[in-house]
Write an enzyme that holds these catalytic residues in place. Structure first.
Site, PDB file in Angstrom:
ATOM      1  N   ASN A  47       0.795  -1.235   0.000  1.00 56.57           N
ATOM      2  CA  ASN A  47       0.000   0.000   0.000  1.00 56.57           C
ATOM      3  C   ASN A  47       0.823   1.278   0.000  1.00 56.57           C
ATOM      4  O   ASN A  47       0.296   2.374   0.259  1.00 56.57           O
ATOM      5  CB  ASN A  47      -0.967   0.003   1.191  1.00 56.57           C
ATOM      6  CG  ASN A  47      -0.239  -0.069   2.524  1.00 56.57           C
ATOM      7  OD1 ASN A  47       0.987  -0.147   2.571  1.00 56.57           O
ATOM      8  ND2 ASN A  47      -0.994  -0.050   3.610  1.00 56.57           N
ATOM      9  N   ASP A  85       3.290   2.494   1.950  1.00 57.21           N
ATOM     10  CA  ASP A  85       3.661   3.227   3.171  1.00 57.21           C
ATOM     11  C   ASP A  85       5.072   2.885   3.646  1.00 57.21           C
ATOM     12  O   ASP A  85       5.496   3.332   4.710  1.00 57.21           O
ATOM     13  CB  ASP A  85       2.646   2.976   4.291  1.00 57.21           C
ATOM     14  CG  ASP A  85       2.609   1.512   4.755  1.00 57.21           C
ATOM     15  OD1 ASP A  85       3.326   0.671   4.164  1.00 57.21           O
ATOM     16  OD2 ASP A  85       1.855   1.218   5.700  1.00 57.21           O
ATOM     17  N   ASP A 132       8.568 -18.271  20.628  1.00 56.98           N
ATOM     18  CA  ASP A 132       9.628 -17.324  20.950  1.00 56.98           C
ATOM     19  C   ASP A 132      10.072 -17.431  22.404  1.00 56.98           C
ATOM     20  O   ASP A 132       9.233 -17.467  23.316  1.00 56.98           O
ATOM     21  CB  ASP A 132       9.110 -15.899  20.679  1.00 56.98           C
ATOM     22  CG  ASP A 132      10.134 -14.830  20.974  1.00 56.98           C
ATOM     23  OD1 ASP A 132      11.104 -14.729  20.216  1.00 56.98           O
ATOM     24  OD2 ASP A 132       9.961 -14.097  21.983  1.00 56.98           O
ATOM     25  N   HIS A 184      15.614 -13.981  11.529  1.00 58.18           N
ATOM     26  CA  HIS A 184      15.458 -12.546  11.771  1.00 58.18           C
ATOM     27  C   HIS A 184      16.353 -12.025  12.893  1.00 58.18           C
ATOM     28  O   HIS A 184      16.505 -10.807  13.041  1.00 58.18           O
ATOM     29  CB  HIS A 184      14.003 -12.245  12.132  1.00 58.18           C
ATOM     30  CG  HIS A 184      13.582 -12.886  13.424  1.00 58.18           C
ATOM     31  ND1 HIS A 184      13.418 -14.248  13.542  1.00 58.18           N
ATOM     32  CD2 HIS A 184      13.331 -12.364  14.642  1.00 58.18           C
ATOM     33  CE1 HIS A 184      13.072 -14.538  14.785  1.00 58.18           C
ATOM     34  NE2 HIS A 184      13.010 -13.411  15.480  1.00 58.18           N
TER      35      HIS A 184
END
Length: 558
Positions: A23, A25, A197, A327
């Site tokens: 979108n 942003d 996590d 990550h």
């Protein structure tokens, strides 16, 4: 071992903030992921793990959750998620979500209620201590004390990670019930399971006594007294029985601190989880405890030995989850290949090195095109709170500002979180505007647009590795046992996957020199190689960074 559905999956991790912006942003989102499902299906992916997408103030990029059953507005809506689920299912792709239940955000309604009313039941959902001074000298993972004082009370709350991530109190049965209900809601939506996590932090040493300091700050790392503590098995068994078993959910635990002699309890026949990530190979370049500012020199044999020890320990009791990136890590090309980080042949060798290890392979976004580390010129260019802490701690421990900057340029978690490089346009096809985190590089060579049209590319190499793993005739590469071949050359990695029907030999040269070594068994077929290999009746010669997967005759010499 009884075969389980998740053992044959190929898992691709998506960091949603950096995968695809739909979108304009500058932030990746759920619709962006949906738009790239055909790409993932073409690569051969059968399961995606999406890092946290839940409502969050983003102090730690979504690992600080303020509503466990709402979507962060920058990522989209629950309807967007349901569309993603339906489109993934249509392509035969399962979905895993991140489960973050060691802590919440300090903006979660539970914590806000605990602050508003000291007599509220929600005070019992977190760890509060009445004290005029800091209760002990434990250091948080992100630096500083684990204790944060409330502004208007002589009361402190506990946080293993950032101060905006207060730890949940797993000793509280009512809190656990709330957690189990939330997990069940997501499983009812049809997700296949979770990556879990920081789960080994849910049990603390309840004495909360200070311990011997290990830094110039006078603090001691909390992992010594708040990770994998005695009694954690009660919580983990209950979690599995109440949530995961009834749905046949796959669970992949981030479980640092678990020793190999404990693996049976964690991933054995009646273990708490389907598999766990072992970080010993991922963290071989830093001292124990992931203190980035204290780098460790290592050689290829050190890496091979860590994989070997891990694999043999896991094989004895359960199932593995081989990976080289995620990550929380810097890019594998830079970490493991060093000066050869941009060498496609070397990146292919790295892929073959780990992909056919014992377990379900994980690929992290951008790994399949060989993305490398960035080089930032100042601290202001970093987003990762852990990197900023390591910079300041390195300085406090005696590093110059330049040395501290070099450390975090190399080891920062931001290296894996830069936008996915779809092409070499201004914003690498990730967005039409400047992204939330600066790109690593505008490289045609290390972009999807270039590599999907080049059958000699790293992307095609991964595609072929995945295809081989899916072939019924190569089932041994999924379910077979693993054995390691001891070689005189310390820069060559060799292992065998075998069963009573077939035997496959992986050979990887991670040096810049040609190597030759003898073969124990005659070779039936060359399944894949990255170029320049020569094979005679009883010898293989690999060029610098050469790697191959060979099918052997089966004569029992394993």
């Amino acid at each position: 071992m009884e075969k389980k559905w998740w053992q044959s999956e190929i898992v691709y991790q998506i960091y949603p903030k950096s995968f695809q912006d739909s979108n304009g942003d500058g932030i990746g989102d759920l619709n962006g992921i949906t738009s790239r499902l055909d790409y993932l299906a073409d690569l051969g992916i059968t399961c995606i793990w999406i890092s946290p997408i839940f409502k969050s103030p983003m102090a730690d990029n979504g690992y600080d959750i303020s509503d466990y059953f709402d979507i962060a507005k920058e990522f989209g809506t629950m309807e967007d998620f349901k569309v993603l689920m339906a489109e993934a299912k249509a392509r035969g792709i399962k979905v895993l979500l991140d489960l973050v239940v060691n802590h919440s955000s300090d903006e979660h309604p539970w914590f806000q209620a605990a602050l508003a009313d000291p007599q509220s039941k929600y005070r019992g959902y977190y760890i509060f201590k009445e004290s005029a001074e800091r209760p002990n000298n434990w250091r948080s993972i992100f630096g500083g004390s684990v204790w944060e004082k409330l502004p208007n009370e002589d009361v402190y709350y506990y946080h293993t990670f950032h101060k905006k991530q207060p730890d949940l109190n797993w000793e509280n049965a009512e809190l656990r019930e709330e957690v189990y209900q939330m997990i069940t809601q997501w499983l009812e939506l049809g997700i296949a399971g979770f990556r879990i996590d920081a789960i080994t932090f849910i049990k603390k040493d309840l004495s909360f006594q200070s311990i011997e300091p290990d830094g110039v700050d006078g603090l001691a790392k909390c992992t010594k007294v708040s990770r994998n503590q005695p009694g954690i098995e009660v919580f983990l068994k209950e979690l599995n029985e109440r949530c995961f078993k009834p749905y046949d959910a796959v669970t992949v635990a981030e479980a640092p601190g678990v020793e190999y002699d404990q693996l049976d309890e964690f991933i054995g026949e009646d273990g708490f989880f389907s598999m766990i990530f072992d970080f010993k190979a991922a963290d071989l370049d830093v001292v124990s405890g992931s203190e980035w500012f204290k780098p460790v020199q290592w050689k290829p044999k050190d890496l091979f030995d860590k994989f070997k020890d891990s694999q043999l320990a896991i094989q004895k009791v359960g199932w593995g989850a081989p990976f080289i990136e995620n990550h929380d890590q810097n890019r594998a090309t830079t970490k493991y290949l060093k000066e050869a980080e941009k060498n496609p042949k070397a990146a292919k060798a790295l892929a073959l090195m780990y992909f056919n290890l014992y377990g379900t392979p994980f690929i992290y976004q951008g790994q399949e095109i060989g993305m490398i580390n960035f080089n930032r010129e100042g601290l202001e260019s970093f987003d990762d709170i852990s990197s900023i802490d390591q910079y300041h701690r390195g300085m406090a421990e005696g590093l110059s500002s330049g040395e501290a900057l070099a450390v975090i340029n190399y080891r920062s978690r931001d290296n894996a979180r830069t936008p996915m490089q779809w092409d070499d346009s201004q914003y690498v096809g990730f967005s039409t505007v400047a992204p939330w985190l600066a790109i690593t590089e505008q490289s045609l060579e290390r972009s999807v647009a270039d590599q999907i049209h080049d059958e000699q590319s790293l992307w095609y190499f991964y595609k072929k590795l995945i295809a081989l793993k899916k072939m019924p005739s190569c089932e041994t590469l999924v379910y077979g046992q693993i054995a390691f071949v001891d070689l005189e050359n310390p820069e060559v990695f060799a292992y065998r996957r075998f069963d009573e029907k077939s035997s496959y030999l992986t050979l990887v040269n991670l040096s810049n020199q040609e190597v030759e070594f003898p073969l124990e068994n005659p070779i039936v077929d060359i399944l894949i190689e990255n170029g320049g290999m020569s094979l005679s009746h009883r010898h293989v010669t690999l060029p610098p960074y050469g790697a191959t997967l060979l099918k052997e005759t089966t004569n029992g010499n394993y």
